[in-house]
Write an enzyme that holds these catalytic residues in place. Sequence first.
Site, short mmCIF file in Angstrom:
data_model
loop_
_atom_site.label_atom_id
_atom_site.label_comp_id
_atom_site.label_asym_id
_atom_site.label_seq_id
_atom_site.Cartn_x
_atom_site.Cartn_y
_atom_site.Cartn_z
N SER A 1 0.80 -1.22 0.00
CA SER A 1 0.00 0.00 0.00
C SER A 1 0.84 1.28 0.00
CB SER A 1 -0.95 0.01 1.21
OG SER A 1 -0.22 0.14 2.42
N LYS B 1 0.63 5.12 6.87
CA LYS B 1 -0.20 5.91 5.95
C LYS B 1 0.24 7.37 5.98
CE LYS B 1 -2.98 2.43 5.06
NZ LYS B 1 -2.96 1.77 3.73
#
Length: 215
Positions: A135, A172
């Site tokens: 990701s 993130k």
Amino acid sequence: MTGVDDKKTFYKIVGQNIKKYRDLRNYSLQVLAEKVGITKKTVQRYEHGEHKFDMDRLKALALALDVTVNQLTEGAYTYMGEEQTETENISLPIVGKISCGNGVLAYESIEGYETTPRSWINGGEYFYLRARGNSMNGARIFEGDLLLIRKQEEVEDGEIAAVLIDDEAVLKKVYRQGNTLVLQSANPDYPPIICGESGSNIRIIGKLKKVVINF
């Protein structure tokens, strides 16, 4: 030469330091014992200087108390016939799992320790996570890379942070929109995670400081 009495004094002083930091953290003997994975009686014997320990156990105690090994051995090495010197490297834990109970972070699974240059550290508490999945590939972070994290609860918009979602730590880019937290991957295949901060099970736990590439 270092005598038996000096060695006993060494363990006694370290034990006093363990108790000092346990009291500062407001941890009971049982709480510290559970964090380290030993019995309450063993912690008590450490604090009284009645039980010897190796470096791995000392690291585990330091980690559980959120201090450095140097803090636990402060004032003790002179009784071993040597001075404690600051080395160029320190050993930081590679954390496999993190939990959060009563607002306190706990490292539940330590995969090992990574030798780290002191020049990478600039105040605060640091630990490593291991990158999983793809990701964050767009930020050149790949499966297996070691991620040096500085423990902190606030980051600037767009900075990459370690975020605890339930008991899973993920990496993130973080953005704030009023009371809303937006967690953005660096891979277009993954949609952003959007959540309100109030009552959320999502919490920022640290800022990414460095990526150690896994070859």
